[in-house]
Design a protein around this motif. Structure first.
Motif, PDB file in Angstrom:
ATOM      1  N   ALA A 286      -9.545  65.288  -3.178  1.00  0.00           N
ATOM      2  CA  ALA A 286     -10.062  64.668  -2.791  1.00  0.00           C
ATOM      3  C   ALA A 286     -11.691  65.320  -2.625  1.00  0.00           C
ATOM      4  O   ALA A 286     -12.843  64.794  -2.439  1.00  0.00           O
ATOM      5  CB  ALA A 286     -10.233  64.450  -0.698  1.00  0.00           C
ATOM      6  N   SER A 287     -11.872  66.502  -2.481  1.00  0.00           N
ATOM      7  CA  SER A 287     -13.284  67.250  -2.354  1.00  0.00           C
ATOM      8  C   SER A 287     -13.575  67.200  -3.490  1.00  0.00           C
ATOM      9  O   SER A 287     -15.102  67.145  -4.402  1.00  0.00           O
ATOM     10  CB  SER A 287     -12.818  68.808  -1.591  1.00  0.00           C
ATOM     11  N   THR A 288     -12.730  67.423  -4.973  1.00  0.00           N
ATOM     12  CA  THR A 288     -13.109  67.414  -6.407  1.00  0.00           C
ATOM     13  C   THR A 288     -13.967  65.962  -7.096  1.00  0.00           C
ATOM     14  O   THR A 288     -15.291  65.526  -7.353  1.00  0.00           O
ATOM     15  CB  THR A 288     -12.033  67.044  -7.217  1.00  0.00           C
ATOM     16  N   LEU A 289     -13.806  64.432  -6.110  1.00  0.00           N
ATOM     17  CA  LEU A 289     -14.187  63.987  -6.205  1.00  0.00           C
ATOM     18  C   LEU A 289     -15.493  63.640  -5.782  1.00  0.00           C
ATOM     19  O   LEU A 289     -16.438  62.553  -6.115  1.00  0.00           O
ATOM     20  CB  LEU A 289     -12.798  62.626  -5.719  1.00  0.00           C
TER      21      LEU A 289
ATOM     22  N   VAL B 163     -22.505  64.417  -8.336  1.00  0.00           N
ATOM     23  CA  VAL B 163     -22.755  64.488  -9.093  1.00  0.00           C
ATOM     24  C   VAL B 163     -23.848  63.123  -9.598  1.00  0.00           C
ATOM     25  O   VAL B 163     -25.191  63.119 -10.198  1.00  0.00           O
ATOM     26  CB  VAL B 163     -22.559  65.699 -10.817  1.00  0.00           C
ATOM     27  N   ALA B 164     -22.538  62.348  -9.606  1.00  0.00           N
ATOM     28  CA  ALA B 164     -23.836  61.759 -10.530  1.00  0.00           C
ATOM     29  C   ALA B 164     -23.964  60.754 -10.030  1.00  0.00           C
ATOM     30  O   ALA B 164     -25.528  60.348 -10.064  1.00  0.00           O
ATOM     31  CB  ALA B 164     -21.915  60.170 -10.343  1.00  0.00           C
ATOM     32  N   LEU B 165     -24.747  60.604  -8.517  1.00  0.00           N
ATOM     33  CA  LEU B 165     -25.532  60.285  -7.380  1.00  0.00           C
ATOM     34  C   LEU B 165     -26.886  60.399  -7.681  1.00  0.00           C
ATOM     35  O   LEU B 165     -27.929  60.367  -8.051  1.00  0.00           O
ATOM     36  CB  LEU B 165     -25.212  60.156  -6.077  1.00  0.00           C
ATOM     37  N   ILE B 166     -26.823  62.624  -7.745  1.00  0.00           N
ATOM     38  CA  ILE B 166     -27.928  63.177  -8.225  1.00  0.00           C
ATOM     39  C   ILE B 166     -28.397  62.059  -9.257  1.00  0.00           C
ATOM     40  O   ILE B 166     -29.298  62.612  -9.143  1.00  0.00           O
ATOM     41  CB  ILE B 166     -27.335  64.813  -7.692  1.00  0.00           C
ATOM     42  N   ALA B 167     -27.576  62.495 -10.501  1.00  0.00           N
ATOM     43  CA  ALA B 167     -27.629  62.712 -11.744  1.00  0.00           C
ATOM     44  C   ALA B 167     -28.075  60.753 -12.043  1.00  0.00           C
ATOM     45  O   ALA B 167     -29.237  60.244 -12.526  1.00  0.00           O
ATOM     46  CB  ALA B 167     -26.844  62.511 -12.743  1.00  0.00           C
TER      47      ALA B 167
ATOM     48  N   ALA C  29     -21.695  75.096   2.934  1.00  0.00           N
ATOM     49  CA  ALA C  29     -21.996  75.709   4.053  1.00  0.00           C
ATOM     50  C   ALA C  29     -22.987  75.607   4.503  1.00  0.00           C
ATOM     51  O   ALA C  29     -23.324  75.735   5.758  1.00  0.00           O
ATOM     52  CB  ALA C  29     -20.894  77.195   4.211  1.00  0.00           C
ATOM     53  N   GLU C  30     -23.834  76.113   3.554  1.00  0.00           N
ATOM     54  CA  GLU C  30     -24.902  75.673   3.871  1.00  0.00           C
ATOM     55  C   GLU C  30     -26.277  74.808   3.857  1.00  0.00           C
ATOM     56  O   GLU C  30     -26.418  74.579   5.069  1.00  0.00           O
ATOM     57  CB  GLU C  30     -26.305  76.952   2.949  1.00  0.00           C
ATOM     58  N   ARG C  31     -25.499  73.568   3.687  1.00  0.00           N
ATOM     59  CA  ARG C  31     -26.241  72.353   3.438  1.00  0.00           C
ATOM     60  C   ARG C  31     -25.423  71.278   4.246  1.00  0.00           C
ATOM     61  O   ARG C  31     -26.115  69.870   3.976  1.00  0.00           O
ATOM     62  CB  ARG C  31     -26.736  71.896   2.381  1.00  0.00           C
ATOM     63  N   GLY C  32     -23.628  71.380   3.450  1.00  0.00           N
ATOM     64  CA  GLY C  32     -23.196  70.196   4.309  1.00  0.00           C
ATOM     65  C   GLY C  32     -22.754  70.115   2.568  1.00  0.00           C
ATOM     66  O   GLY C  32     -23.148  70.838   2.426  1.00  0.00           O
ATOM     67  N   ASP C  33     -21.995  68.198   3.618  1.00  0.00           N
ATOM     68  CA  ASP C  33     -21.452  66.854   2.080  1.00  0.00           C
ATOM     69  C   ASP C  33     -22.084  66.569   2.607  1.00  0.00           C
ATOM     70  O   ASP C  33     -23.343  66.243   3.297  1.00  0.00           O
ATOM     71  CB  ASP C  33     -20.243  68.160   2.469  1.00  0.00           C
ATOM     72  N   PHE C  34     -21.982  65.593   1.645  1.00  0.00           N
ATOM     73  CA  PHE C  34     -21.993  63.749   2.050  1.00  0.00           C
ATOM     74  C   PHE C  34     -21.149  62.883   2.923  1.00  0.00           C
ATOM     75  O   PHE C  34     -21.394  61.683   3.859  1.00  0.00           O
ATOM     76  CB  PHE C  34     -22.219  63.032   0.830  1.00  0.00           C
TER      77      PHE C  34
ATOM     78  N   ASP D 246     -20.879  63.041   6.097  1.00  0.00           N
ATOM     79  CA  ASP D 246     -21.749  61.817   6.392  1.00  0.00           C
ATOM     80  C   ASP D 246     -22.269  60.668   6.976  1.00  0.00           C
ATOM     81  O   ASP D 246     -22.476  60.035   7.739  1.00  0.00           O
ATOM     82  CB  ASP D 246     -22.355  63.074   7.854  1.00  0.00           C
ATOM     83  N   ARG D 247     -22.668  60.766   4.876  1.00  0.00           N
ATOM     84  CA  ARG D 247     -23.343  59.228   4.780  1.00  0.00           C
ATOM     85  C   ARG D 247     -25.021  59.314   5.283  1.00  0.00           C
ATOM     86  O   ARG D 247     -25.456  58.139   5.473  1.00  0.00           O
ATOM     87  CB  ARG D 247     -22.805  57.791   5.249  1.00  0.00           C
ATOM     88  N   ILE D 248     -25.249  59.826   5.945  1.00  0.00           N
ATOM     89  CA  ILE D 248     -26.874  60.625   5.747  1.00  0.00           C
ATOM     90  C   ILE D 248     -27.403  60.260   5.190  1.00  0.00           C
ATOM     91  O   ILE D 248     -27.450  60.376   4.073  1.00  0.00           O
ATOM     92  CB  ILE D 248     -27.194  61.726   6.745  1.00  0.00           C
ATOM     93  N   ILE D 249     -28.795  59.066   5.691  1.00  0.00           N
ATOM     94  CA  ILE D 249     -29.547  58.289   5.060  1.00  0.00           C
ATOM     95  C   ILE D 249     -31.018  59.431   4.741  1.00  0.00           C
ATOM     96  O   ILE D 249     -31.165  58.644   6.091  1.00  0.00           O
ATOM     97  CB  ILE D 249     -29.527  57.023   4.921  1.00  0.00           C
ATOM     98  N   TRP D 250     -31.741  59.844   4.684  1.00  0.00           N
ATOM     99  CA  TRP D 250     -33.051  60.261   5.029  1.00  0.00           C
ATOM    100  C   TRP D 250     -34.279  59.354   4.671  1.00  0.00           C
ATOM    101  O   TRP D 250     -34.701  59.020   2.926  1.00  0.00           O
ATOM    102  CB  TRP D 250     -32.884  61.899   4.175  1.00  0.00           C
ATOM    103  N   THR D 251     -35.322  58.970   5.593  1.00  0.00           N
ATOM    104  CA  THR D 251     -36.444  58.118   4.854  1.00  0.00           C
ATOM    105  C   THR D 251     -37.682  59.123   4.957  1.00  0.00           C
ATOM    106  O   THR D 251     -38.236  58.163   4.939  1.00  0.00           O
ATOM    107  CB  THR D 251     -36.314  57.099   5.445  1.00  0.00           C
TER     108      THR D 251
END
Length: 138
Positions: free
Chosen positions: A2-5, A11-15, A123-128, A130-135
């Motif tokens: 799951a962590s790999t996915l 990576v895909a979304l950043i790209a 560890a420094e910035r978190g992961d995704f 929580d589905r947080i969208i920054w506006t």
């Protein structure tokens, strides 16, 4: 797994926000280059073509061309992921991950090092998760 996915999806979304936009701008150029000069394929593809009764025309890329073609391939695989439905998406993510691993290896970073870098960023910035969208900021 799951962590790999999650990592691959990140990576895909950043790209998609950066590299995919670059890929879209260059799509015509990339398509022309592939027609005239080929494209990077997986190691077994030439044999699969031979097994199908054709003789592939191939060459081995030099280091600089290989890195460039890997970056092009990442854009191609991310675009395929973005276009995929939910049933096909996991296979497309696996293709993205294969290219990410090849890019890391080309940079001298093994899978273990890549996981450590990812873990440190998490560890420094978190992961995704929580589905947080920054506006923006107030």
């Amino acid at each position: 797994m799951a962590s790999t996915l999650v990592f691959v999806a990140a990576v895909a979304l950043i790209a998609a926000g950066g590299a995919a936009a670059h890929f879209r701008v260059r799509a015509g150029e990339t398509a022309r280059r592939e027609r005239r000069h080929g494209k990077l394929v997986r190691n077994r593809i030439p044999q699969i073509i031979r097994d199908g009764g054709s003789e592939p025309v191939v060459y081995t890329a030099g280091r600089v061309e290989y890195r460039h073609r890997l970056r092009d391939k990442l854009g191609e695989e991310v675009a395929e992921f973005l276009a995929a439905d939910d049933a096909a998406a996991p296979e497309e993510l696996a293709d993205v991950l294969e290219v990410v691993h090849a890019l890391a290896a080309d940079l001298g970073v093994d899978e273990g090092q890549l996981k450590k870098i990812r873990a440190a960023k998490t560890a420094e910035r978190g992961d995704f998760s929580d589905r947080i969208i920054w506006t923006g900021n107030l």
